[in-house]
Design a protein around this motif. Sequence first.
Motif, mmCIF file in Angstrom:
data_model
loop_
_atom_site.group_PDB
_atom_site.id
_atom_site.type_symbol
_atom_site.label_atom_id
_atom_site.label_comp_id
_atom_site.label_asym_id
_atom_site.label_seq_id
_atom_site.Cartn_x
_atom_site.Cartn_y
_atom_site.Cartn_z
ATOM 1 N N ASP A 43 0.999 -1.205 0.175
ATOM 2 C CA ASP A 43 -0.048 0.054 0.053
ATOM 3 C C ASP A 43 0.717 1.220 0.019
ATOM 4 O O ASP A 43 0.511 2.139 -0.717
ATOM 5 C CB ASP A 43 -0.678 0.056 1.166
ATOM 6 C CG ASP A 43 -2.004 -0.892 1.155
ATOM 7 O OD1 ASP A 43 -1.732 -2.133 0.737
ATOM 8 O OD2 ASP A 43 -3.006 -0.789 1.745
ATOM 9 N N ALA A 44 1.932 1.271 0.991
ATOM 10 C CA ALA A 44 2.881 2.213 1.066
ATOM 11 C C ALA A 44 3.507 2.647 -0.345
ATOM 12 O O ALA A 44 3.658 3.824 -0.520
ATOM 13 C CB ALA A 44 3.551 2.235 2.189
ATOM 14 N N GLU A 45 3.831 1.597 -1.001
ATOM 15 C CA GLU A 45 4.665 1.652 -2.057
ATOM 16 C C GLU A 45 3.788 2.426 -3.129
ATOM 17 O O GLU A 45 3.990 3.515 -3.950
ATOM 18 C CB GLU A 45 4.890 0.573 -2.816
ATOM 19 C CG GLU A 45 5.613 0.361 -3.981
ATOM 20 C CD GLU A 45 6.938 0.568 -3.984
ATOM 21 O OE1 GLU A 45 7.872 0.484 -2.910
ATOM 22 O OE2 GLU A 45 7.537 1.481 -4.982
ATOM 23 N N VAL A 46 2.510 1.880 -3.070
ATOM 24 C CA VAL A 46 1.701 2.593 -4.209
ATOM 25 C C VAL A 46 1.245 3.930 -4.125
ATOM 26 O O VAL A 46 1.353 4.851 -4.775
ATOM 27 C CB VAL A 46 0.289 1.793 -4.529
ATOM 28 C CG1 VAL A 46 -0.609 2.231 -5.316
ATOM 29 C CG2 VAL A 46 0.603 0.268 -4.955
ATOM 30 N N LEU A 47 1.005 4.141 -2.695
ATOM 31 C CA LEU A 47 0.657 5.407 -2.452
ATOM 32 C C LEU A 47 1.590 6.731 -2.461
ATOM 33 O O LEU A 47 1.106 7.796 -2.603
ATOM 34 C CB LEU A 47 -0.158 5.491 -0.953
ATOM 35 C CG LEU A 47 -1.329 4.768 -0.885
ATOM 36 C CD1 LEU A 47 -1.772 4.589 0.909
ATOM 37 C CD2 LEU A 47 -2.404 5.308 -1.504
ATOM 38 N N THR A 48 2.800 6.213 -2.239
ATOM 39 C CA THR A 48 3.951 7.118 -2.387
ATOM 40 C C THR A 48 4.463 7.294 -3.796
ATOM 41 O O THR A 48 5.601 7.751 -4.184
ATOM 42 C CB THR A 48 5.066 6.812 -1.455
ATOM 43 O OG1 THR A 48 5.493 5.730 -1.762
ATOM 44 C CG2 THR A 48 4.472 7.090 -0.036
ATOM 45 N N SER A 49 3.928 6.433 -4.765
ATOM 46 C CA SER A 49 4.554 6.448 -6.024
ATOM 47 C C SER A 49 4.477 7.763 -7.010
ATOM 48 O O SER A 49 5.169 7.922 -7.757
ATOM 49 C CB SER A 49 3.744 5.136 -6.831
ATOM 50 O OG SER A 49 2.561 5.635 -7.055
ATOM 51 N N GLU A 50 3.717 8.535 -6.435
ATOM 52 C CA GLU A 50 3.435 10.021 -7.082
ATOM 53 C C GLU A 50 3.174 10.914 -5.865
ATOM 54 O O GLU A 50 2.198 10.478 -5.183
ATOM 55 C CB GLU A 50 2.499 10.021 -8.086
ATOM 56 C CG GLU A 50 2.919 9.656 -9.448
ATOM 57 C CD GLU A 50 1.671 9.969 -10.357
ATOM 58 O OE1 GLU A 50 0.820 10.954 -10.241
ATOM 59 O OE2 GLU A 50 1.876 8.840 -11.336
ATOM 60 N N LYS A 51 3.615 12.142 -5.949
ATOM 61 C CA LYS A 51 3.518 13.158 -4.842
ATOM 62 C C LYS A 51 2.101 13.312 -4.765
ATOM 63 O O LYS A 51 1.460 13.337 -3.723
ATOM 64 C CB LYS A 51 4.167 14.238 -5.137
ATOM 65 C CG LYS A 51 4.169 15.068 -3.849
ATOM 66 C CD LYS A 51 5.222 16.343 -4.098
ATOM 67 C CE LYS A 51 4.789 17.178 -2.820
ATOM 68 N NZ LYS A 51 3.889 17.903 -2.965
ATOM 69 N N GLU A 52 1.566 13.636 -6.088
ATOM 70 C CA GLU A 52 -0.062 13.893 -6.065
ATOM 71 C C GLU A 52 -1.001 12.937 -5.266
ATOM 72 O O GLU A 52 -1.903 13.013 -4.656
ATOM 73 C CB GLU A 52 -0.501 14.138 -7.411
ATOM 74 C CG GLU A 52 -0.218 15.504 -8.132
ATOM 75 C CD GLU A 52 1.364 15.374 -8.459
ATOM 76 O OE1 GLU A 52 1.993 14.290 -8.408
ATOM 77 O OE2 GLU A 52 1.869 16.410 -8.810
#
Length: 485
Positions: A318-327
């Motif tokens: 989850d953390a990986e996906v959610l931080t994959s773009e700043k927006e």
Amino acid sequence: MQDYEIIIGLEVHAQLNTQSKVFAVSPTQFGASPNTQVSTVCYALPGALPVLNKKALEKAILAGLALGSSITLFTKFDRKNYFYPDLPKGYQISQFDKPICVGGQVEISVNGEEKAIRLTRIHLEEDAGKLIHSLDPNIPFSYVDLNRAGTPLIEIVSEPDIRSSEEAYQYLVNLKNILRYINVSDCNMEEGSLRCDANVSIRPRGEKGFRTRVEIKNLNSFKAVKSAIDYEVEWQKEQYSRGLTFSQMTKLWDANSQKTIPMRTKEMAHDYRYFPDPELPPISLTQEFIDTLKSNLPELPKQKKLRYVTEFALPEYDAEVLTSEKEIADYYEQVVAICKDPKKASNWVKDEILGIVNKENISISNFSIEPKRIAELIQMLNSDSITGKIAKIIFETMLTSKESPSQIAQKQGLVVMRDTQQIEELANKAIASNPDAVEGWKKGRDKVLAALVGFIMKETKGKADPKLVNEILLSKLGPLGEKQK
Ligand code: ADP
Ligand code: MG
């Protein structure tokens, strides 16, 4: 078949997102009419003098700090001399032997393996203008647009540490992510604010030292970088397998034919005759200035990911996906700040919202449902005033409506049904019309309960409180029978 090792070094140009140019006050707006974002400096009119844009310098340093480079305290600008119609001065202002940043790295993870790709340097330079060639054979002209001339660029040069096209791709994804996090570049490849040249060579596995490299230019998407490298590696393998060699050269990636095409060999390479620009004084930076910039660096993707795992107790994925773009991270954090349920917020953002955003190929910042409304929807779910099924219906409605989830629920009568008497009646009906299920229950088949719940849910269009339905059904069915063989 000889086993080859692939060696890749990338040169990335990122346009800094400053309001004005690197050595002039003219604006840097993309897509403006030709020659409207220009000043005497961009035109190289006699006597026009360059003055360094402090913001551009700061952004170049920020990039270095975020990438772990060391910042050069005494730095300077050099003239890189060459002739081209989009370069009226006859030279580009760049940095030769004293780049603003030295060293650093981009961390990548490919097939679960972590690896740091070392950076050679990052330097600050100006962009050139653009030639626009007439496509009409009756108008045999080319035009010069100097809007882009003097736009600040940083060139990020990697060491030849990259070992596959997949690693090159990851390198670019992570680099872009970091540059966007720290707001130094929007890294929009379509608008040319991120450009990449790939240097590729191969060598028999185990051989020491590098072989001749080919530099591929004109790569205008991450996918193109990958395809071009793959094509080039095959080409080089074929040369060696035939006992041929080739000289160092520059090639162009042709997206139409999906081939790399030779442009010039090393013998034709320019001698740029670098020398210090006499119109720009060298820069002497204080450690204090750099420390202040460093203390203002925002949270970087890696730190953010770690915080999501520790503070929000999110799974690594989850953390990986959610931080994959700043927006995406910004959107997610706004949802959490209101609903205070990190995991539910994560599920909604990464599954429902990113599903749509990716399908429609838009940025999450342009997604039609604001974080506030998603947060409210989660709150309604958590207070049991709606079921998961109703939440999905409200979500669908919100995609095309500006109303809040509670307004939509009210209007469409989408609230949880908790009328015990009505549910009792429906339970009686479910039992009466499913004698087999009741029979099964007596024989210990606990799965029949779900079928009966489903019956009531269908009757109430998903509105009945599932907890209440379960309770009432259980009380009517009595204890589960002994399992029969
Ligand atoms: P130039 O200024 O001619 O482009 P550089 O020495 O700055 O040359 O190197 C440019 C890029 O080429 C760097 O990213 C470097 O890592 C990469 N590179 C150098 N040698 C090789 C090689 N043999 N194979 C692949 N990449 C290489
Ligand atoms: Mg080069």
